[in-house]
Write an enzyme that holds these catalytic residues in place. Structure first.
Site, PDB file in Angstrom:
ATOM      1  N   ARG A 126       0.859  -1.184   0.000  1.00 13.63           N
ATOM      2  CA  ARG A 126       0.000   0.000   0.000  1.00 13.63           C
ATOM      3  C   ARG A 126       0.893   1.231   0.000  1.00 13.63           C
ATOM      4  O   ARG A 126       1.908   1.276   0.694  1.00 13.63           O
ATOM      5  CB  ARG A 126      -0.917   0.031   1.235  1.00 13.63           C
ATOM      6  CG  ARG A 126      -2.099  -0.919   1.170  1.00 13.63           C
ATOM      7  CD  ARG A 126      -3.130  -0.512   0.103  1.00 13.63           C
ATOM      8  NE  ARG A 126      -4.255  -1.423   0.021  1.00 13.63           N
ATOM      9  CZ  ARG A 126      -4.347  -2.457  -0.805  1.00 13.63           C
ATOM     10  NH1 ARG A 126      -3.367  -2.727  -1.641  1.00 13.63           N
ATOM     11  NH2 ARG A 126      -5.427  -3.226  -0.824  1.00 13.63           N
ATOM     12  N   ASP A 130       4.202  -0.399  -6.990  1.00 11.13           N
ATOM     13  CA  ASP A 130       2.940  -0.707  -7.674  1.00 11.13           C
ATOM     14  C   ASP A 130       1.794   0.045  -7.003  1.00 11.13           C
ATOM     15  O   ASP A 130       0.652  -0.052  -7.426  1.00 11.13           O
ATOM     16  CB  ASP A 130       2.694  -2.222  -7.588  1.00 11.13           C
ATOM     17  CG  ASP A 130       1.490  -2.669  -8.401  1.00 11.13           C
ATOM     18  OD1 ASP A 130       1.378  -2.231  -9.564  1.00 11.13           O
ATOM     19  OD2 ASP A 130       0.656  -3.444  -7.884  1.00 11.13           O
ATOM     20  N   GLU A 166      -2.754   7.439  -4.800  1.00 10.73           N
ATOM     21  CA  GLU A 166      -3.140   6.766  -6.050  1.00 10.73           C
ATOM     22  C   GLU A 166      -4.623   6.853  -6.366  1.00 10.73           C
ATOM     23  O   GLU A 166      -5.020   6.754  -7.522  1.00 10.73           O
ATOM     24  CB  GLU A 166      -2.697   5.286  -6.036  1.00 10.73           C
ATOM     25  CG  GLU A 166      -3.464   4.410  -5.063  1.00 10.73           C
ATOM     26  CD  GLU A 166      -3.080   2.938  -5.196  1.00 10.73           C
ATOM     27  OE1 GLU A 166      -1.880   2.620  -5.143  1.00 10.73           O
ATOM     28  OE2 GLU A 166      -3.998   2.104  -5.330  1.00 10.73           O
ATOM     29  N   HIS A 185      -0.832  -0.218  -9.742  1.00  6.46           N
ATOM     30  CA  HIS A 185      -1.577  -1.201  -8.936  1.00  6.46           C
ATOM     31  C   HIS A 185      -2.054  -2.385  -9.797  1.00  6.46           C
ATOM     32  O   HIS A 185      -3.247  -2.653  -9.897  1.00  6.46           O
ATOM     33  CB  HIS A 185      -2.772  -0.522  -8.244  1.00  6.46           C
ATOM     34  CG  HIS A 185      -3.118  -1.185  -6.938  1.00  6.46           C
ATOM     35  ND1 HIS A 185      -3.385  -0.506  -5.791  1.00  6.46           N
ATOM     36  CD2 HIS A 185      -3.221  -2.492  -6.599  1.00  6.46           C
ATOM     37  CE1 HIS A 185      -3.659  -1.336  -4.811  1.00  6.46           C
ATOM     38  NE2 HIS A 185      -3.559  -2.566  -5.280  1.00  6.46           N
TER      39      HIS A 185
END
Ligand code: NAI
Length: 330
Positions: free
Chosen positions: A234, A258, A263, A295
């Site tokens: 996260r 990622d 985000e 992600h």
């Protein structure tokens, strides 16, 4: 059961419709995220299905209750975006998909590490431009390096084993140690010893008040100069501004992420014709040793199938008043 999906992408429709071939449930798919402004879109549904960046805070939960929602089905593992207390007070049950192909995310973390280290993203562009030189593409052997893994649950455990397969020394930290991993040669140690000894650090713990900004200026200075940092967990685990400073000095030698703290404003959407207003992300993308994916760790056929099937099993159990095996409780 009637279920309203938020933040739907084309692949969600495809995999959920396939898992619902018998037509046990009726779906309405919305592209909009769940937030304070969008609960008005709920009609007769008693369940909503949400993803990582949907906002399930106290205000939204109050509105969901007023709309008659009794179940929130998360089609993901992490639930840091949910106010558990507010859901419990509203009497709304929460279910999630605790484990779906941990290999998908662990392998993506490895993909980030390999691509970053061997500069595959640069090599790809060079060769396409008929530039066959190697200067600047130098990497390092993973064999013999020390990899620090924070969080050895489903995903972290797979990641540890892959790294052992590469011939790395693996140091790990978790609230609970995993005996099988220890037998596979993984050494549990303190966060401080991971920070000071690791050539590569990969984060696989959830985002909680304890882990927020686990990577901050104070912890970065304890890391080995030139460390490679990987985060597929996260975004909030990392204080991105401190990481930018450490990239500027070279203390962090490579960053593969990622997930990103802000985000939810960006990921899963196409802004290719827009000026990005997030200066921190924009700065990150200027570094030659930063690799960002949006992600996509979960994004394999196997994981998408499991996500859809487990979510529908969770909803079936709720509908039949059975025990909710994947319930998230306060
Ligand atoms: P998990 O629940 O199986 O494992 C998490 C581990 O972290 C547990 O062993 C737990 O004890 C440990 N942990 C909790 N607090 C900790 C702390 N303060 N320090 C060290 N360890 C701590 O979860 P799983 O399935 O392995 O997923 C890990 C994370 O990966 C999720 O929380 C989620 O945020 C992220 N994720 C990312 C995806 C992506 O597409 N990039 C997809 C799925 C999950």
């Amino acid at each position: 059961m009637d279920i309203l999906f938020f933040s739907t992408q084309p692949y969600d429709k495809e995999y959920f419709n396939k898992a619902n071939e018998q037509g046990a449930h009726r779906f309405r798919f919305l592209e909009y995220p769940l937030n304070e402004d969008n609960t008005a879109l709920i009609k007769d549904e008693r369940a909503v299905c949400v993803f990582v960046n949907d906002k399930v805070n106290a205000a939204v939960i109050r509105q969901l209750k007023e709309k008659g929602i009794r179940l929130i089905a998360l089609r993901c593992a992490g639930f840091n975006n949910v106010d558990l207390k507010a859901a419990a007070e509203a009497g709304i049950r929460l279910v999630r998909v605790p484990a779906y192909s941990p290999h998908a995310v662990a392998e993506h973390a490895v993909a980030l590490l390999l691509a970053l280290n061997r500069k595959i993203y640069k090599a790809y562009n060079r060769v396409r431009d008929n530039n066959f030189t190697l200067s600047g593409l130098e990497g390092f052997d993973l064999y013999g390096k020390t990899v620090g893994v924070i969080g050895t649950g489903n995903i972290g455990a797979v990641f540890c084993r892959i790294m052992r397969g590469f011939g790395c020394r693996v140091l790990a930290h978790d609230l609970y140690s995993n005996e099988d991993l220890e037998k596979a040669g993984v050494e549990y140690s303190s966060v401080d010893s991971i920070l000071s000894s690791s050539d590569i650090i990969s984060l696989h713990c959830p985002l909680t008040p304890d882990t927020k900004h686990l990577v901050n200026w104070h912890t970065i200075v304890k890391m080995k100069p030139g460390v490679t940092l990987i985060n597929t967990s996260r975004g909030g685990l990392i204080d991105t501004k401190s990481v930018v400073e450490a990239l500027k000095t070279g203390h962090i030698g490579g960053l593969g992420i990622d997930v990103y703290e802000q985000e939810e404003q960006l990921f899963f959407q196409n802004f290719s014709g827009t000026i990005i207003q997030d200066d921190v992300l924009s700065r990150l993308t200027t570094f030659p040793n930063v690799l960002i994916t949006a992600h996509q760790g979960f994004f394999t056929r196997e994981a998408l199938t499991q996500i859809a099937e487990t979510t529908l099993q969770n909803i079936n159990s709720f509908e039949k008043n059975e025990a909710l095996l994947n319930e998230i409780k306060l």
